[in-house]
Design a protein around this motif. Sequence first.
Motif, PDB file in Angstrom:
ATOM      1  N   LYS A  62       0.854  -1.178   0.000  1.00  0.00           N
ATOM      2  CA  LYS A  62       0.000   0.000   0.000  1.00  0.00           C
ATOM      3  C   LYS A  62       0.893   1.232   0.000  1.00  0.00           C
ATOM      4  O   LYS A  62       1.928   1.249   0.655  1.00  0.00           O
ATOM      5  N   VAL A  63       0.511   2.247  -0.751  1.00  0.00           N
ATOM      6  CA  VAL A  63       1.260   3.499  -0.773  1.00  0.00           C
ATOM      7  C   VAL A  63       0.617   4.469   0.210  1.00  0.00           C
ATOM      8  O   VAL A  63      -0.590   4.725   0.132  1.00  0.00           O
ATOM      9  N   ARG A  64       1.402   4.985   1.112  1.00  0.00           N
ATOM     10  CA  ARG A  64       0.954   6.017   2.048  1.00  0.00           C
ATOM     11  C   ARG A  64       1.612   7.327   1.615  1.00  0.00           C
ATOM     12  O   ARG A  64       2.797   7.527   1.823  1.00  0.00           O
ATOM     13  N   TRP A  65       0.826   8.189   0.993  1.00  0.00           N
ATOM     14  CA  TRP A  65       1.347   9.462   0.499  1.00  0.00           C
ATOM     15  C   TRP A  65       1.637  10.388   1.672  1.00  0.00           C
ATOM     16  O   TRP A  65       0.835  10.482   2.599  1.00  0.00           O
ATOM     17  N   THR A  66       2.760  11.070   1.618  1.00  0.00           N
ATOM     18  CA  THR A  66       3.162  11.885   2.762  1.00  0.00           C
ATOM     19  C   THR A  66       3.721  13.232   2.323  1.00  0.00           C
ATOM     20  O   THR A  66       4.288  13.361   1.227  1.00  0.00           O
ATOM     21  N   ASN A  67       3.546  14.232   3.188  1.00  0.00           N
ATOM     22  CA  ASN A  67       4.164  15.543   3.023  1.00  0.00           C
ATOM     23  C   ASN A  67       5.428  15.663   3.862  1.00  0.00           C
ATOM     24  O   ASN A  67       6.049  16.729   3.895  1.00  0.00           O
ATOM     25  N   ASN A  68       5.769  14.597   4.557  1.00  0.00           N
ATOM     26  CA  ASN A  68       6.921  14.591   5.447  1.00  0.00           C
ATOM     27  C   ASN A  68       8.106  13.936   4.741  1.00  0.00           C
ATOM     28  O   ASN A  68       8.126  12.719   4.545  1.00  0.00           O
ATOM     29  N   MET A  70      10.877  13.220   5.751  1.00  0.00           N
ATOM     30  CA  MET A  70      11.570  12.261   6.620  1.00  0.00           C
ATOM     31  C   MET A  70      11.095  10.828   6.376  1.00  0.00           C
ATOM     32  O   MET A  70      11.838   9.871   6.580  1.00  0.00           O
ATOM     33  N   ASP A  71       9.849  10.683   5.931  1.00  0.00           N
ATOM     34  CA  ASP A  71       9.249   9.351   5.790  1.00  0.00           C
ATOM     35  C   ASP A  71       9.432   8.746   4.404  1.00  0.00           C
ATOM     36  O   ASP A  71       9.068   7.588   4.179  1.00  0.00           O
ATOM     37  N   HIS A  72       9.987   9.504   3.486  1.00  0.00           N
ATOM     38  CA  HIS A  72      10.075   9.061   2.097  1.00  0.00           C
ATOM     39  C   HIS A  72      10.747   7.692   1.965  1.00  0.00           C
ATOM     40  O   HIS A  72      11.833   7.466   2.512  1.00  0.00           O
ATOM     41  N   LEU A  73      10.078   6.759   1.288  1.00  0.00           N
ATOM     42  CA  LEU A  73      10.554   5.398   0.989  1.00  0.00           C
ATOM     43  C   LEU A  73      10.660   4.502   2.220  1.00  0.00           C
ATOM     44  O   LEU A  73      11.239   3.416   2.135  1.00  0.00           O
ATOM     45  N   ARG A  74      10.091   4.929   3.327  1.00  0.00           N
ATOM     46  CA  ARG A  74      10.156   4.103   4.548  1.00  0.00           C
ATOM     47  C   ARG A  74       8.993   3.119   4.570  1.00  0.00           C
ATOM     48  O   ARG A  74       7.845   3.486   4.327  1.00  0.00           O
ATOM     49  N   LEU A  75       9.296   1.857   4.868  1.00  0.00           N
ATOM     50  CA  LEU A  75       8.258   0.837   4.992  1.00  0.00           C
ATOM     51  C   LEU A  75       7.586   0.936   6.355  1.00  0.00           C
ATOM     52  O   LEU A  75       8.220   1.306   7.355  1.00  0.00           O
ATOM     53  N   SER A  76       6.311   0.581   6.400  1.00  0.00           N
ATOM     54  CA  SER A  76       5.552   0.589   7.654  1.00  0.00           C
ATOM     55  C   SER A  76       4.543  -0.548   7.632  1.00  0.00           C
ATOM     56  O   SER A  76       4.461  -1.306   6.663  1.00  0.00           O
ATOM     57  N   ASP A  77       3.752  -0.656   8.686  1.00  0.00           N
ATOM     58  CA  ASP A  77       2.704  -1.678   8.772  1.00  0.00           C
ATOM     59  C   ASP A  77       3.269  -3.073   8.518  1.00  0.00           C
ATOM     60  O   ASP A  77       2.759  -3.827   7.677  1.00  0.00           O
ATOM     61  N   ASP A  78       4.349  -3.407   9.231  1.00  0.00           N
ATOM     62  CA  ASP A  78       4.980  -4.721   9.090  1.00  0.00           C
ATOM     63  C   ASP A  78       5.394  -4.974   7.643  1.00  0.00           C
ATOM     64  O   ASP A  78       5.195  -6.066   7.100  1.00  0.00           O
ATOM     65  N   ASP A  79       5.966  -3.927   7.031  1.00  0.00           N
ATOM     66  CA  ASP A  79       6.488  -3.984   5.654  1.00  0.00           C
ATOM     67  C   ASP A  79       5.398  -4.212   4.611  1.00  0.00           C
ATOM     68  O   ASP A  79       5.678  -4.691   3.514  1.00  0.00           O
ATOM     69  N   ARG A  80       4.170  -3.825   4.918  1.00  0.00           N
ATOM     70  CA  ARG A  80       3.080  -3.975   3.952  1.00  0.00           C
ATOM     71  C   ARG A  80       2.685  -2.645   3.307  1.00  0.00           C
ATOM     72  O   ARG A  80       1.797  -2.606   2.458  1.00  0.00           O
ATOM     73  N   VAL A  82       4.337   1.529   2.141  1.00  0.00           N
ATOM     74  CA  VAL A  82       5.519   2.360   1.947  1.00  0.00           C
ATOM     75  C   VAL A  82       5.084   3.821   1.851  1.00  0.00           C
ATOM     76  O   VAL A  82       4.099   4.156   1.194  1.00  0.00           O
ATOM     77  N   PHE A  83       5.812   4.695   2.542  1.00  0.00           N
ATOM     78  CA  PHE A  83       5.569   6.131   2.457  1.00  0.00           C
ATOM     79  C   PHE A  83       6.269   6.682   1.210  1.00  0.00           C
ATOM     80  O   PHE A  83       7.410   6.322   0.924  1.00  0.00           O
ATOM     81  N   ILE A  84       5.582   7.554   0.485  1.00  0.00           N
ATOM     82  CA  ILE A  84       6.175   8.219  -0.675  1.00  0.00           C
ATOM     83  C   ILE A  84       5.868   9.713  -0.587  1.00  0.00           C
ATOM     84  O   ILE A  84       4.706  10.113  -0.473  1.00  0.00           O
ATOM     85  N   PHE A  85       6.907  10.513  -0.638  1.00  0.00           N
ATOM     86  CA  PHE A  85       6.777  11.967  -0.621  1.00  0.00           C
ATOM     87  C   PHE A  85       6.352  12.419  -2.015  1.00  0.00           C
ATOM     88  O   PHE A  85       7.042  12.153  -3.003  1.00  0.00           O
ATOM     89  N   HIS A  86       5.214  13.113  -2.103  1.00  0.00           N
ATOM     90  CA  HIS A  86       4.639  13.407  -3.417  1.00  0.00           C
ATOM     91  C   HIS A  86       4.771  14.866  -3.845  1.00  0.00           C
ATOM     92  O   HIS A  86       4.389  15.220  -4.971  1.00  0.00           O
ATOM     93  N   ASN A  87       5.335  15.724  -3.011  1.00  0.00           N
ATOM     94  CA  ASN A  87       5.385  17.144  -3.338  1.00  0.00           C
ATOM     95  C   ASN A  87       6.544  17.465  -4.279  1.00  0.00           C
ATOM     96  O   ASN A  87       7.559  18.062  -3.903  1.00  0.00           O
ATOM     97  N   ALA A  88       6.384  17.071  -5.525  1.00  0.00           N
ATOM     98  CA  ALA A  88       7.429  17.297  -6.525  1.00  0.00           C
ATOM     99  C   ALA A  88       7.619  18.784  -6.813  1.00  0.00           C
ATOM    100  O   ALA A  88       8.738  19.220  -7.124  1.00  0.00           O
TER     101      ALA A  88
END
Length: 226
Positions: A62-68, A70-80, A82-88
């Motif tokens: 699952k992709v968790r879109w983030t404005n942070n 710090m979280d970019h490309l970090r896995l979460s939820d037991d590796d299920r 991934v955070f992606i920073f979307h503010n290009a």
Amino acid sequence: MCNFGDAGHGFSSRDHLPWSSHKTLRQAIAQHFQREKKLQPDNPRIRRLFTARHLVCIGGLKVRWTNNLMDHLRLSDDDRAVFIFHNADFLGYQSCLADQIFPADLINETLRTLTLLFPQNDRKTRRWLSKQISKHSLDPSILRCGNAWAQDRRFENFYFWHDRLVILKQNFDDASPRKLSQWWGDRRNSVQWYTFWVAILVFVATGVLQVYLSWRAMQQEGGEDG
């Protein structure tokens, strides 16, 4: 675009930037974003299949879109997930500044990770991403990050996001398709893909032939009885 402080007595899945009173903001950011390569990838090259759409459709993430940032490309939820920073758009603006508060090359490298995940010339990725932009109110500039060429698809060219890319790529490589649609789109191993679908075709053809022969036998029996 960076979370500061901590959650206190609460809990947050987001990363945060420690910023003490004896450090400047620039020093705090530089201390967090280090140019380090601790992990060794199985393959030095990042294949074209490594896109955000395939992370979801094949890898089951699952992709968790983030404005942070710090979280970019970090896995979460037991590796299920991934955070992606979307503010290009923010990254593009920062890259044009002569005096950036972020470490040198961090912004450009972050933009290069977006070109890996959202190649502009991939029509399926653009359709998938357009739906995500509408659904989650994302920065539409992420559609125009460009394309990653051969020299951009090597782990050795990443420093700040190197280890997170290695972990994410390994997670993607280890994922096994669970649905037929995932099997159809999974071209990571072309030999395995052809073997699987040939086996499916043989199985279906065998089943159809057995049904046909049974039907013919019943027809013949019925004709003899008549």
